[in-house]
Scaffold this active site. Sequence first.
Site, short mmCIF file in Angstrom:
data_model
loop_
_atom_site.label_atom_id
_atom_site.label_comp_id
_atom_site.label_asym_id
_atom_site.label_seq_id
_atom_site.Cartn_x
_atom_site.Cartn_y
_atom_site.Cartn_z
N LYS A 81 26.53 41.39 48.02
CA LYS A 81 27.77 41.79 48.70
C LYS A 81 28.26 40.74 49.69
O LYS A 81 29.45 40.67 49.98
CB LYS A 81 27.57 43.14 49.40
CG LYS A 81 27.46 44.28 48.39
CD LYS A 81 27.78 45.61 49.00
CE LYS A 81 27.91 46.69 47.94
NZ LYS A 81 26.60 47.08 47.37
N GLU A 103 35.13 50.33 53.87
CA GLU A 103 34.43 51.57 53.55
C GLU A 103 32.99 51.22 53.24
O GLU A 103 32.70 50.10 52.84
CB GLU A 103 35.07 52.25 52.34
CG GLU A 103 34.67 51.65 50.98
CD GLU A 103 35.15 50.22 50.74
OE1 GLU A 103 36.17 49.82 51.33
OE2 GLU A 103 34.48 49.49 49.96
N SER A 357 20.42 42.39 41.94
CA SER A 357 21.55 42.38 42.88
C SER A 357 21.15 42.48 44.34
O SER A 357 21.88 42.04 45.22
CB SER A 357 22.53 43.50 42.53
OG SER A 357 21.86 44.75 42.47
C1 LIG Z 1 26.38 47.98 46.42
C2 LIG Z 1 25.31 47.54 45.51
C3 LIG Z 1 25.43 47.64 44.11
C4 LIG Z 1 26.60 48.30 43.45
O1 LIG Z 1 27.81 47.66 43.63
P1 LIG Z 1 28.53 46.81 42.50
O2 LIG Z 1 29.89 46.60 43.01
O3 LIG Z 1 28.47 47.63 41.24
O4 LIG Z 1 27.77 45.55 42.34
C5 LIG Z 1 24.41 47.15 43.33
N1 LIG Z 1 23.31 46.59 43.87
C6 LIG Z 1 23.15 46.48 45.20
C7 LIG Z 1 21.90 45.86 45.73
C8 LIG Z 1 24.15 46.94 46.07
O5 LIG Z 1 23.97 46.83 47.40
#
Ligand SMILES: *Cc1c(COP(=O)(O)O)cnc(C)c1O
Length: 370
Positions: A81, A103, A357
């Site tokens: 993010k 948000e 992610s």
């Molecule tokens: C917020 C988040 C997601 C989901 O958000 P996307 O916009 O689908 O990427 C996925 N993995 C992590 C670690 C997050 O913090």
Amino acid sequence: MSTLFGAYGGRYVPETLIPALDELTAAWSSLREDEGFRAELHDLLTNYAGRPTPLLRAERFAPDQRVYLKREDLLHTGAHKINNALGQAVIARRLGKQRIVAETGAGQHGVATATVCARFGLECIVYMGSEDMRRQAPNVERMRLLGAEVRPVEFGTRTLKEATSEAIRDWIANVDDTYYLIGSCVGPAPYPELVRELQRVIGREARAQVLAIEGRMPDAVLACVGGGSNAIGMFYDFIPDEDVRLIGVEAAGAASLGCGRGGVLHGARSSLLADEDGQIMDAHSISAGLDYPGVGPEHAYLRDTGRAQYVPCTDDEAVAAFHRLCRTEGIVPALESSHALARALDTDAELILVCLSGRGDKDLAEVLAR
Ligand SMILES: *Cc1c(COP(=O)(O)O)cnc(C)c1O
């Protein structure tokens, strides 16, 4: 810049927001070619966020395949993010906006936004459902430490959907001096495309890394899908490589692509969890970051054209993959990412990339409570 991805996307917003969306569209189309902007963002991504992130072979996790993890979990604040938050904060400053609204659901986007606002000295207001504030108390404290104001949202399910509506409402009321820093590839145009371009660095790096290590393209690329930003960032540069399968993994209880229908939410047309009358239904997932009834419009387009496929993963499967990565690789993954890890193990392919992610420190209480 087109506002549409096939039949999806667009700008379903009040007239008062159109000038701000036009301003952002114009700013982005000149900044993306601007040497100074690109150099500033590159420097921040390198020295503040920690890019490039490694591509790691997970040998013990997947002994029968060659699975590589794109390590977005190693970034500052612990997830992808920050790529988006940094990019949009630099744009907001160039637009002369001193006040940022955002948000947040799990609090990860709120923390990333509060972080970049602290770095740039911008006022930061984060809307968060009161139920999420209760479930994610450490992230609320973190945002406050970083100088952000966290405003509780007390209606509906008191989660991300309502927090997003409230952030948009604030933006409408204060559009002259306020920038809306959206957290995923959702919302009215140009946000889905803007967020995709800011997250594209994930796939651009991963593509070059796998070529350098393996000398060929992967058979499949997997990522979890909440709003869809880490997935579109991971997928985008592989789209022209037609033999590479692109697989998005949704939480089974929040499968806006697998079980959704066309509709409008938060300013764009996409695939949503909705009943026959178009009323939005509640999503359910163990991972707060995937617990959203909508999804970015470009994913709905990639699904319809068949270029990407979207598969579900249950809470139990995600938790099993979470434990497996901990035990076999010494990496604690985010529960969101664990959805993609689970499906990688049963993907019939030899060479697989998975977007890790984020890191899972935030999820320990949730996992241990099971
Ligand atoms: C917020 C988040 C997601 C989901 O958000 P996307 O916009 O689908 O990427 C996925 N993995 C992590 C670690 C997050 O913090």
